[in-house]
Design a protein around this motif. Structure first.
Motif, short mmCIF file in Angstrom:
data_model
loop_
_atom_site.label_atom_id
_atom_site.label_comp_id
_atom_site.label_asym_id
_atom_site.label_seq_id
_atom_site.Cartn_x
_atom_site.Cartn_y
_atom_site.Cartn_z
N ASN A 373 18.53 -3.17 18.16
CA ASN A 373 19.56 -3.43 19.17
C ASN A 373 20.17 -2.13 19.72
N PHE A 374 19.42 -1.05 19.62
CA PHE A 374 19.89 0.25 20.12
C PHE A 374 18.98 0.77 21.24
N ILE A 375 17.68 0.78 20.99
CA ILE A 375 16.72 1.27 21.97
C ILE A 375 16.39 0.18 22.97
N ASP A 376 16.45 0.49 24.27
CA ASP A 376 16.07 -0.45 25.33
C ASP A 376 14.63 -0.26 25.78
N ILE A 377 14.19 0.99 25.84
CA ILE A 377 12.88 1.29 26.41
C ILE A 377 12.43 2.64 25.84
N SER A 378 11.14 2.90 25.89
CA SER A 378 10.64 4.20 25.45
C SER A 378 9.91 4.88 26.59
N ALA A 379 9.73 6.20 26.44
CA ALA A 379 8.99 7.00 27.42
C ALA A 379 8.48 8.25 26.72
#
Length: 467
Positions: A373-379
């Protein structure tokens, strides 16, 4: 995408997230002539004039008013802190620290011979930019949309090299927020137009977004503005950061990139004056960093999509107790003591898009923060520890019209900022929450989406988001 969190105490490690475990360290406040620079936050968005009168009548002065945020910056005697805290409309106070960039970063510049090549359009993109190709489907997104100057990204950072050949066509100006003679830096004269990058980080970030020349950004024709908040020694303050966010919002930018991070404690904060040994109760949240939090909320409320790097401390940001222990370990020597549960900021602020970093193999980078519930998306942010023989760091623009390899969540976040800008080029009226939904719904699945604590919705994909 995130649960709404109660307001708490925000301890900022404004990270210049360029290398493993890189951060801006919080230094103890300097006390000069028994006076201290304070940030005072009120319970609502109005300023209590009675508190201002208490300060001025005691020989202090009001240095800044944040009328939109319900806060002030003031210089006053240290012993006035308990009197100010006792006022019913005061939520919290805090020393307005000088916040300094750590020198711990991972950088590898290209060789001089490569930097001296001239007018070789896209040659470095083709040779080295695996990360840009990953997000753009090998450049397919460029054919669908590459941005325009009607949508502007605000890069709040160390400034920019305005005449870099890969950036100058998309640079639309900006503002210097560093005041005259800040921290004794005589090179700072308070020139509002002086956005020249002394450090390189802002130029690095801008290349990931809007580079268009030998390297490519995700949105090579998007407009960007630079808001400089660091002097040549890498110093800033929370009030400078907050001013930059407000100014960028009021200037009409549609996306703000924050390659900064912090920690928000729901609990109690105490500070011991290093000069006297006297202990002060600073309240349930720390005013200087709560001010930044309010500034971010102001931006989102006014239709600005805010993207933030997750941080480079390799921390599980869903473990609130361990984060509190981490804060105490890092800040004990500066006189701070924290009690309660800690949240990463701005990543956990509702509406902020929080980005973790991956390497070339699409796995979480060794330095990247993570958490349920912290990270929305990665790159892609680069990972020099990967075992293959290819280039594993991210190539981008650098000062002196050069190019450099970097790694960090700083270089993951601007890729998402650029995708947000491309989406808004298609529909400028989209609200920040709708931009976030589109980014997440069009992401590439990673690890069968079984590790949302690492990757959120998956890998950002510019082509899917705008096709």
């Amino acid at each position: 995408m995130k649960k709404k969190l109660l307001c708490g105490l925000m301890i900022l490690f404004i990270s210049v997230l360029t290398g493993f475990n890189t951060r801006i360290e919080v230094n103890g406040a300097e006390v000069k002539d028994k006076n201290i620079d304070l940030v005072i936050l009120f319970n609502d968005n109005s300023i209590d004039k009675n508190v201002e009168n208490i300060i001025t009548e005691s020989g202090g002065k009001i240095k800044n008013e944040f009328s939109n945020l319900g806060g002030i910056e003031a210089e006053c005697p240290v012993d006035l802190i308990p009197t100010i805290r006792a006022e019913k409309n005061v939520q919290s106070v805090a020393p307005n620290h000088a916040i300094k960039i750590s020198s711990n970063e991972k950088t590898e510049r290209l060789t001089e011979s490569l930097n001296n090549y001239q007018d070789l359009s896209s040659d470095l993109y083709e040779e080295y930019q695996w990360d840009i190709k990953r997000v753009t489907n090998n450049g397919e997104s460029f054919r669908v949309g590459s941005g325009n100057h009607d949508v502007v990204v605000g890069v709040i950072d160390s400034g920019v090299e305005p005449e870099h050949p890969d950036l100058e066509k998309n640079f639309l100006g900006g503002k210097n927020l560093v005041p005259d003679n800040f921290e004794g830096d005589s090179s700072e004269v308070g020139d509002l137009n002086d956005v020249a990058d002394r450090l390189g980080h802002g130029t690095n970030v801008a290349g990931e977004i809007a580079g268009n020349g030998r390297i490519k950004g995700i949105a090579p024709n998007i407009g960007f503005k630079s808001y400089r908040i660091f002097n040549q020694s890498g110093d800033t303050t929370a009030t400078i950061c907050s001013s930059a966010i407000i100014d960028a919002t009021n200037d009409g930018v549609k996306v703000i990139n924050l390659s900064i991070g912090g920690y928000d404690l729901k609990g109690k904060c105490y500070w011991t004056n290093p000069a006297t040994g006297k202990r002060y109760n600073l309240g349930d949240n720390m005013a200087e960093y709560e001010l930044i939090k309010r500034a971010i909320k102001y931006a989102i409320k006014n239709g600005v999509t805010v993207v933030a790097a997750a941080g480079n401390e390799s921390l599980d940001c869903s473990n609130k107790i361990k984060l509190t222990n981490y804060l105490n370990e890092e800040n004990e020597s500066y006189g701070f003591k924290y009690e309660g549960l800690t949240y990463e900021e701005p990543g956990t602020i509702k509406g902020v898009i929080t980005v973790s970093a991956t390497g070339r193999n699409d796995q979480l980078a060794y330095y990247s923060n993570y958490g349920k519930n912290f990270i929305d998306i990665s790159a892609p942010g680069g990972n020099m520890h990967e075992s293959d023989d290819g280039i594993n760091m991210c190539l981008t623009t650098d000062i002196d019209s050069g190019y450099t390899f970097k790694e960090g969540t700083s270089f993951a976040a601007p890729k998402v900022s650029a995708v947000a800008a491309l989406i808004l080029c298609k529909d400028k009226d989209l609200k920040p929450k709708d931009v976030e939904k589109k980014i997440c719904k069009t992401a590439d699945e990673l690890d069968k989406n079984e590790h949302s604590d690492y990757y959120g919705a998956g890998m950002v994909n510019a082509y899917n988001a705008i096709k």
